[in-house]
Design a protein around this motif. Sequence first.
Motif, PDB file in Angstrom:
ATOM      1  N   THR A   1       0.870  -1.367   0.143  1.00  0.00           N
ATOM      2  CA  THR A   1       0.188  -0.022  -0.008  1.00  0.00           C
ATOM      3  C   THR A   1       0.801   1.213   0.044  1.00  0.00           C
ATOM      4  O   THR A   1       0.434   2.456  -0.357  1.00  0.00           O
ATOM      5  CB  THR A   1      -1.051   0.087   1.130  1.00  0.00           C
ATOM      6  N   ARG A   2       2.256   1.240   0.361  1.00  0.00           N
ATOM      7  CA  ARG A   2       3.241   2.412   0.380  1.00  0.00           C
ATOM      8  C   ARG A   2       3.565   2.512  -1.018  1.00  0.00           C
ATOM      9  O   ARG A   2       4.331   3.574  -1.401  1.00  0.00           O
ATOM     10  CB  ARG A   2       4.245   2.037   1.286  1.00  0.00           C
TER      11      ARG A   2
ATOM     12  N   ILE B   1      -2.319  10.127 -10.472  1.00  0.00           N
ATOM     13  CA  ILE B   1      -3.227   9.058  -9.468  1.00  0.00           C
ATOM     14  C   ILE B   1      -2.215   7.844  -9.341  1.00  0.00           C
ATOM     15  O   ILE B   1      -1.817   7.165 -10.212  1.00  0.00           O
ATOM     16  CB  ILE B   1      -4.468   8.903 -10.126  1.00  0.00           C
ATOM     17  N   TYR B   2      -2.028   7.599  -7.970  1.00  0.00           N
ATOM     18  CA  TYR B   2      -1.177   6.329  -7.624  1.00  0.00           C
ATOM     19  C   TYR B   2      -1.868   5.923  -6.419  1.00  0.00           C
ATOM     20  O   TYR B   2      -2.515   6.439  -5.844  1.00  0.00           O
ATOM     21  CB  TYR B   2       0.465   7.129  -7.335  1.00  0.00           C
ATOM     22  N   GLY B   3      -1.250   4.484  -6.408  1.00  0.00           N
ATOM     23  CA  GLY B   3      -1.454   3.605  -5.258  1.00  0.00           C
ATOM     24  C   GLY B   3      -2.969   3.193  -5.074  1.00  0.00           C
ATOM     25  O   GLY B   3      -3.620   3.189  -4.222  1.00  0.00           O
TER      26      GLY B   3
ATOM     27  N   ASN C   1      -0.377  15.205  -2.994  1.00  0.00           N
ATOM     28  CA  ASN C   1       0.975  15.295  -2.395  1.00  0.00           C
ATOM     29  C   ASN C   1       1.529  13.864  -2.188  1.00  0.00           C
ATOM     30  O   ASN C   1       2.633  13.731  -1.967  1.00  0.00           O
ATOM     31  CB  ASN C   1       0.673  16.083  -1.098  1.00  0.00           C
ATOM     32  N   GLY C   2       0.618  12.763  -2.229  1.00  0.00           N
ATOM     33  CA  GLY C   2       1.007  11.482  -1.798  1.00  0.00           C
ATOM     34  C   GLY C   2       2.362  11.179  -2.725  1.00  0.00           C
ATOM     35  O   GLY C   2       3.190  10.470  -2.058  1.00  0.00           O
ATOM     36  N   ILE C   3       2.558  11.321  -3.739  1.00  0.00           N
ATOM     37  CA  ILE C   3       3.775  10.784  -4.336  1.00  0.00           C
ATOM     38  C   ILE C   3       5.038  11.354  -4.038  1.00  0.00           C
ATOM     39  O   ILE C   3       5.904  10.917  -4.422  1.00  0.00           O
ATOM     40  CB  ILE C   3       3.255  10.882  -6.049  1.00  0.00           C
ATOM     41  N   ASN C   4       4.999  12.355  -3.465  1.00  0.00           N
ATOM     42  CA  ASN C   4       6.101  13.153  -2.934  1.00  0.00           C
ATOM     43  C   ASN C   4       6.561  12.839  -1.451  1.00  0.00           C
ATOM     44  O   ASN C   4       7.280  13.345  -0.651  1.00  0.00           O
ATOM     45  CB  ASN C   4       6.042  14.703  -3.039  1.00  0.00           C
ATOM     46  N   MET C   5       5.484  12.144  -0.855  1.00  0.00           N
ATOM     47  CA  MET C   5       5.498  11.787   0.679  1.00  0.00           C
ATOM     48  C   MET C   5       6.356  10.358   1.005  1.00  0.00           C
ATOM     49  O   MET C   5       6.506  10.193   2.003  1.00  0.00           O
ATOM     50  CB  MET C   5       4.045  11.601   1.359  1.00  0.00           C
TER      51      MET C   5
ATOM     52  N   ARG D   1       7.357   6.843   2.185  1.00  0.00           N
ATOM     53  CA  ARG D   1       6.627   5.961   2.815  1.00  0.00           C
ATOM     54  C   ARG D   1       5.313   6.228   3.548  1.00  0.00           C
ATOM     55  O   ARG D   1       4.250   5.446   3.537  1.00  0.00           O
ATOM     56  CB  ARG D   1       7.362   5.386   4.031  1.00  0.00           C
ATOM     57  N   ALA D   2       5.252   7.641   3.679  1.00  0.00           N
ATOM     58  CA  ALA D   2       4.123   8.206   4.186  1.00  0.00           C
ATOM     59  C   ALA D   2       2.851   7.983   3.642  1.00  0.00           C
ATOM     60  O   ALA D   2       1.684   8.423   3.877  1.00  0.00           O
ATOM     61  CB  ALA D   2       4.456   9.629   4.795  1.00  0.00           C
ATOM     62  N   ALA D   3       3.137   8.041   2.151  1.00  0.00           N
ATOM     63  CA  ALA D   3       1.711   8.045   1.147  1.00  0.00           C
ATOM     64  C   ALA D   3       1.113   6.807   1.577  1.00  0.00           C
ATOM     65  O   ALA D   3      -0.268   6.866   1.213  1.00  0.00           O
ATOM     66  CB  ALA D   3       2.320   8.012  -0.307  1.00  0.00           C
ATOM     67  N   GLY D   4       1.710   5.841   2.284  1.00  0.00           N
ATOM     68  CA  GLY D   4       0.896   4.660   2.264  1.00  0.00           C
ATOM     69  C   GLY D   4      -0.036   4.787   3.563  1.00  0.00           C
ATOM     70  O   GLY D   4      -0.707   3.674   3.647  1.00  0.00           O
TER      71      GLY D   4
END
Length: 718
Positions: free
Chosen positions: A613-614, A649-651, A677-681, A683-686
């Motif tokens: 999921t990350r 759009i990712y993950g 923002n997620g793609i730049n985070m 591990r935290a994107a998960g």
Amino acid sequence: MSKKILWISFLLFSWQINLIAQQQKKGTTEKNSKYLFTYFAGNTKVDEQIRFAISNDGYNFRALNGNQPVILSAAISETGGVRDPHILRGADGKTFYMVVTDMVSALGWDSNRAMVLLKSTDLINWTSSVVNIQKRFPGNDSLKRVWAPQTIYDATAKKYMIYWSMKHGKGADIIYYAYANAAFTDLETEPKQLFFSPTNGSCIDGDIVFKDGKYHLFFKTEGEGAGIKIAVSDKLTEGYVLQDKYVQQTIDPVEGAGVFKLNNCEGYILMYDVYTKGKYQFTKTKDLKTFTVIDEEVNMNFHPRHGTVMPITATEAGRLIRKWGTVEDVISSASSKQIKKINTKVDTVNKTVYLSVKPGTKLNAFNPSFIIFPDVQVKPGAVQDFSKGGVKYVVTIAGQKSQTWKVVALENHNPVLEGFYADPDILYSEKTKKYYIYPTSDGFNNWSGTYFKTFSSADLVNWKDEGVILDLNKDVSWAKRNAWAPCIIEKKINGQYKYFYYFTAAQKIGVAVADDPAGPFVDMGKALIGEKPAGIKGGQEIDPEVFTDPKTGKSYLYWGNGYMAVAELNDDMISLKQESLKIITPTDKTFREGTTVFYRNGQYYFMWSEDDTRSENYRVRYGTSSSPIGPISIPAQNLVIAKDSTTGIYGTGHNSILQIPGKDEWYIVYHRFNYPNGINMGRAAGYNREVCIDKLTFNTDGSIKKVIPTHKGIAPLK
């Protein structure tokens, strides 16, 4: 003009000149109307530096300098890192004092011996001095650490007192104090113990507030039952009596309590770092006794660690903006309640901001409501027509060249829920004739959420937050952590609707029951699944999925991470027929977790998530079977949904499937990384994910057409 009018005008002019002169003579001072938040950002060396943010109201803060340091640790510290900044306005009203922990956490929590003292007259330029307690004062050979210094003015001694916690050897952390010299470059008195804990337990992160003639010392206790307490004294340097009551409004670990008074005289804010969740909590109080959580009123475009807030004037705020303010931050500060705030995209190359607005927003008469600080101007400043495309805005910061940006407002229906949520399960309730989404509450470090919510809708686009339906800390006795990936089913038993809610907690699976899809749910008191199936060595007991076979009426529970297990549920829906347990893991080696099952045209469809999921490549695959217990056949082209990097759009993964009752109309409900923002985070994107809905369609042979994830989402159902 008549002589009489001229004479009156002269008298008024003279009176105004005289008034101005009197005010200047009296030294009229500007009242505080803004706020400065000083903080550090995390436990890496690059984060252990001083950062600033400002606010107009004490609730909505914006980082200065793009959330980059305003004072570099390498220039002021002994270790190369600083933490826990505390800022104070001096007694003269125009000098500022700051103290910080001189520490790099990567070297260990017992690695620092010093603090840094800083002084400024303009909040921009600072002088600094390192005070190494072990070197400065004899008898500190066993000193382990010097933590979280703060400053307060002692009106009796007419000196600035610094107080902090220290640990020697195997002893407890103790709060000490000493007086700074006049130049604020050194300590001129030996450290003395300030607070004597009646339990002799460790005390750290002190913060003193003077109110109603008494000094209130907020501090954190360490060890079992750690939290924030208050000790009160009539004197600054002695006599503190403990009020044996925790004042933090969460059971999660906290540190770094900071209290500041609101400029409108409506009380105080107590804030603290909920460090295991990567969040700050804000509470409000008028008496320093009763504290009310106000998190929903607070907004920050950064993630602070242990910091302090100081009221400042508009002039001082303007000075900070001129030094560290950016046009990019101004134009991205739109605060209208119609905006999905975590989905604003800023394109610095093309100077364009994309605002994702909520369903029903009147784009032909929309005001983004930019946050305007002193010395900042944004034009136009009223309602504009966004229905025909982007609107141009001119942003000016005093001393900087004006910039023109385009602002685009789009009604995107994805994400469908406001905020961070994941692992959605969806239900159509025959009882209420509404749709419900049951997600993981996300946005917590390392998936550390502890409660579940549900959301209801009549059209799949407009969703109502129904609140918390199950809280591990309050409602579940056998697990208190990792509230993940629930699922639900509606059953009519003896003429009454019942709702069976299966959920993950502490890597086990439980079940709770309710009479309404919005709860309240009552946990059964023990884990339904707490051990691995026979022969399974890896993976986790997580991600339940419940399915009732329309052909037989039998209900099944599926679960597993690294393996897919299935067992038939007994008629009570809260126990398993253990003899029916079976492992049906898909044979193509893509299965990770997140099973979902549905039935269409005589065929059983199994879906699951592949990868981590990350990972941006988290995606959904499917297989089919002639039975709800397998075996599962794998089509040659079995990818259901995956990332679309062209739209950011990712993950995309961990889904559920909805069929509109009575129709061959289907939807996939899934989560993705936060956009943009997620793609730049990393591990935290998960664990900063959001829930989306897109249409699911089939080929004539029953195979599933690949879903292209969208921002637009679906139209409201009629």
